[in-house]
Design a protein around this motif. Sequence first.
Motif, PDB file in Angstrom:
ATOM      1  N   GLN A  79      36.402  -6.941 -81.410  1.00  0.00           N
ATOM      2  CA  GLN A  79      36.229  -7.276 -82.818  1.00  0.00           C
ATOM      3  C   GLN A  79      37.052  -8.482 -83.252  1.00  0.00           C
ATOM      4  OE1 GLN A  79      34.026  -5.652 -84.787  1.00  0.00           O
ATOM      5  NE2 GLN A  79      33.455  -4.404 -83.023  1.00  0.00           N
ATOM      6  N   SER A  80      37.968  -8.927 -82.424  1.00  0.00           N
ATOM      7  CA  SER A  80      38.854 -10.022 -82.805  1.00  0.00           C
ATOM      8  C   SER A  80      38.192 -11.378 -82.603  1.00  0.00           C
ATOM      9  CB  SER A  80      40.153  -9.965 -81.984  1.00  0.00           C
ATOM     10  OG  SER A  80      40.858  -8.774 -82.243  1.00  0.00           O
ATOM     11  N   PRO A  81      38.489 -12.340 -83.470  1.00  0.00           N
ATOM     12  CA  PRO A  81      37.957 -13.693 -83.270  1.00  0.00           C
ATOM     13  C   PRO A  81      38.592 -14.328 -82.043  1.00  0.00           C
ATOM     14  CG  PRO A  81      39.561 -13.664 -85.059  1.00  0.00           C
ATOM     15  CD  PRO A  81      39.331 -12.240 -84.667  1.00  0.00           C
ATOM     16  N   GLY A  82      37.773 -14.741 -81.113  1.00  0.00           N
ATOM     17  CA  GLY A  82      38.294 -15.309 -79.875  1.00  0.00           C
ATOM     18  C   GLY A  82      37.518 -14.777 -78.691  1.00  0.00           C
ATOM     19  N   ARG A  83      38.117 -14.905 -77.493  1.00  0.00           N
ATOM     20  CA  ARG A  83      37.405 -14.464 -76.304  1.00  0.00           C
ATOM     21  C   ARG A  83      38.370 -14.067 -75.199  1.00  0.00           C
ATOM     22  NH1 ARG A  83      37.046 -18.987 -72.680  1.00  0.00           N
ATOM     23  NH2 ARG A  83      37.863 -20.914 -73.639  1.00  0.00           N
ATOM     24  N   LEU A  84      37.896 -13.167 -74.367  1.00  0.00           N
ATOM     25  CA  LEU A  84      38.630 -12.760 -73.176  1.00  0.00           C
ATOM     26  C   LEU A  84      38.379 -13.823 -72.112  1.00  0.00           C
ATOM     27  CD1 LEU A  84      40.322 -10.337 -72.073  1.00  0.00           C
ATOM     28  CD2 LEU A  84      38.171  -9.405 -71.196  1.00  0.00           C
ATOM     29  N   VAL A  85      39.441 -14.477 -71.647  1.00  0.00           N
ATOM     30  CA  VAL A  85      39.252 -15.606 -70.745  1.00  0.00           C
ATOM     31  C   VAL A  85      39.554 -15.273 -69.285  1.00  0.00           C
ATOM     32  CG1 VAL A  85      39.660 -17.331 -72.518  1.00  0.00           C
ATOM     33  CG2 VAL A  85      41.594 -16.470 -71.203  1.00  0.00           C
ATOM     34  N   GLU A  86      40.296 -14.199 -69.038  1.00  0.00           N
ATOM     35  CA  GLU A  86      40.634 -13.884 -67.650  1.00  0.00           C
ATOM     36  C   GLU A  86      41.098 -12.433 -67.523  1.00  0.00           C
ATOM     37  OE1 GLU A  86      43.653 -15.432 -64.073  1.00  0.00           O
ATOM     38  OE2 GLU A  86      43.569 -16.488 -65.998  1.00  0.00           O
ATOM     39  N   VAL A  87      40.626 -11.769 -66.471  1.00  0.00           N
ATOM     40  CA  VAL A  87      41.086 -10.420 -66.122  1.00  0.00           C
ATOM     41  C   VAL A  87      41.230 -10.376 -64.613  1.00  0.00           C
ATOM     42  CG1 VAL A  87      40.598  -7.952 -66.157  1.00  0.00           C
ATOM     43  CG2 VAL A  87      39.866  -9.378 -68.073  1.00  0.00           C
ATOM     44  N   GLY A  88      42.364  -9.929 -64.129  1.00  0.00           N
ATOM     45  CA  GLY A  88      42.518  -9.835 -62.678  1.00  0.00           C
ATOM     46  C   GLY A  88      43.938  -9.508 -62.280  1.00  0.00           C
ATOM     47  N   HIS A  89      44.102  -9.214 -60.997  1.00  0.00           N
ATOM     48  CA  HIS A  89      45.433  -8.931 -60.458  1.00  0.00           C
ATOM     49  C   HIS A  89      46.078 -10.252 -60.048  1.00  0.00           C
ATOM     50  CE1 HIS A  89      45.123  -4.506 -60.315  1.00  0.00           C
ATOM     51  NE2 HIS A  89      43.822  -4.753 -60.226  1.00  0.00           N
ATOM     52  N   VAL A  90      47.279 -10.502 -60.571  1.00  0.00           N
ATOM     53  CA  VAL A  90      47.966 -11.772 -60.340  1.00  0.00           C
ATOM     54  C   VAL A  90      49.410 -11.498 -59.916  1.00  0.00           C
ATOM     55  CG1 VAL A  90      46.533 -12.954 -62.059  1.00  0.00           C
ATOM     56  CG2 VAL A  90      48.723 -11.936 -62.751  1.00  0.00           C
ATOM     57  N   PRO A  91      50.040 -12.472 -59.238  1.00  0.00           N
ATOM     58  CA  PRO A  91      51.473 -12.327 -58.952  1.00  0.00           C
ATOM     59  C   PRO A  91      52.244 -12.213 -60.256  1.00  0.00           C
ATOM     60  CG  PRO A  91      50.511 -14.090 -57.648  1.00  0.00           C
ATOM     61  CD  PRO A  91      49.471 -13.703 -58.654  1.00  0.00           C
TER      62      PRO A  91
ATOM     63  N   MET B  60      46.471  -8.501 -65.186  1.00  0.00           N
ATOM     64  CA  MET B  60      46.615  -9.338 -66.374  1.00  0.00           C
ATOM     65  C   MET B  60      45.294  -9.394 -67.137  1.00  0.00           C
ATOM     66  SD  MET B  60      47.466 -13.425 -66.804  1.00  0.00           S
ATOM     67  CE  MET B  60      45.818 -13.907 -66.223  1.00  0.00           C
ATOM     68  N   ARG B  61      45.383  -9.251 -68.447  1.00  0.00           N
ATOM     69  CA  ARG B  61      44.266  -9.502 -69.355  1.00  0.00           C
ATOM     70  C   ARG B  61      44.699 -10.635 -70.273  1.00  0.00           C
ATOM     71  NH1 ARG B  61      40.268  -5.671 -69.393  1.00  0.00           N
ATOM     72  NH2 ARG B  61      39.485  -6.408 -71.409  1.00  0.00           N
ATOM     73  N   ARG B  62      43.948 -11.721 -70.284  1.00  0.00           N
ATOM     74  CA  ARG B  62      44.300 -12.904 -71.079  1.00  0.00           C
ATOM     75  C   ARG B  62      43.253 -13.120 -72.155  1.00  0.00           C
ATOM     76  NH1 ARG B  62      46.388 -18.044 -67.961  1.00  0.00           N
ATOM     77  NH2 ARG B  62      48.339 -16.869 -68.236  1.00  0.00           N
ATOM     78  N   PHE B  63      43.707 -13.139 -73.411  1.00  0.00           N
ATOM     79  CA  PHE B  63      42.811 -13.258 -74.558  1.00  0.00           C
ATOM     80  C   PHE B  63      43.212 -14.459 -75.398  1.00  0.00           C
ATOM     81  CE2 PHE B  63      41.034 -12.283 -78.718  1.00  0.00           C
ATOM     82  CZ  PHE B  63      39.794 -11.738 -78.400  1.00  0.00           C
TER      83      PHE B  63
END
Length: 242
Positions: free
Chosen positions: A96-108, A127-130
């Motif tokens: 519902q938030s203005p914006g977008r999910l740009v990356e999801v994954g396992h990171v160091p 990591m979830r990056r929004f």
Amino acid sequence: MAYEVEAPKYVRLAQTIQQRIEDGTYPPGTRVPSENQLVQAFGMSRPTVVRALELLKRDGWLESRQGYGTIVRGRPAVVEQKDRRGSEALARDESQSPGRLVEVGHVPVPARVASVLGLPKRAKVLMRRFLVVEDGEPVELVSSYFPAGLVEGTELESADALTGSTRAHLEARKKVRFDHVTERVSARLPAPAEAELLDVPDGVPVLSVLVVACDASGQALQVSDVLLPADRQELEDTYRLN
């Protein structure tokens, strides 16, 4: 796996007293227990008790009155008005938030995050990056990190925007309870990918708000790195002077 970050004793005591004010145990206008009573009741040292009371006085929950002791003021208005990035990050509904999910994954795990999670440098976390966008302009980049033990049985690994907040999702799926947040603010130059997403010119720093969300025992449940373009930010806080 060890990923604890313990809130200071005086902070935990202040939170307990604050909760008792909010639930009516210590009503506005009444005196809080004396320092000696608090030392005995909570098994903490006098300096810890004094520091907790001073914190609550500073934030407007308590006040000292000559001849009466320490009096409960109740919930201060400035608490309602205070802008807390950590609360926003934990409560954000990606769908519902203005914006977008740009990356999801396992990171160091980044070094700052590893230190609060108690993880080795080469460990991996989810990591979830929004990217938060307002009026077509990127205003905030939130990278949230989760210990591997909390990911199983959740939808956090999904590349789709999460319905509801990460806090509500974890509390429902993993039966954990978020209790307190520590925020650490610093400034740094963004990584190239961060600068591109935030549309930050070369050489312009970002403000980094490291949000460490813990349960009552001090175990970190979620760590979010909230990046704000420094050239578009003005931080303001209001507090009472004793």
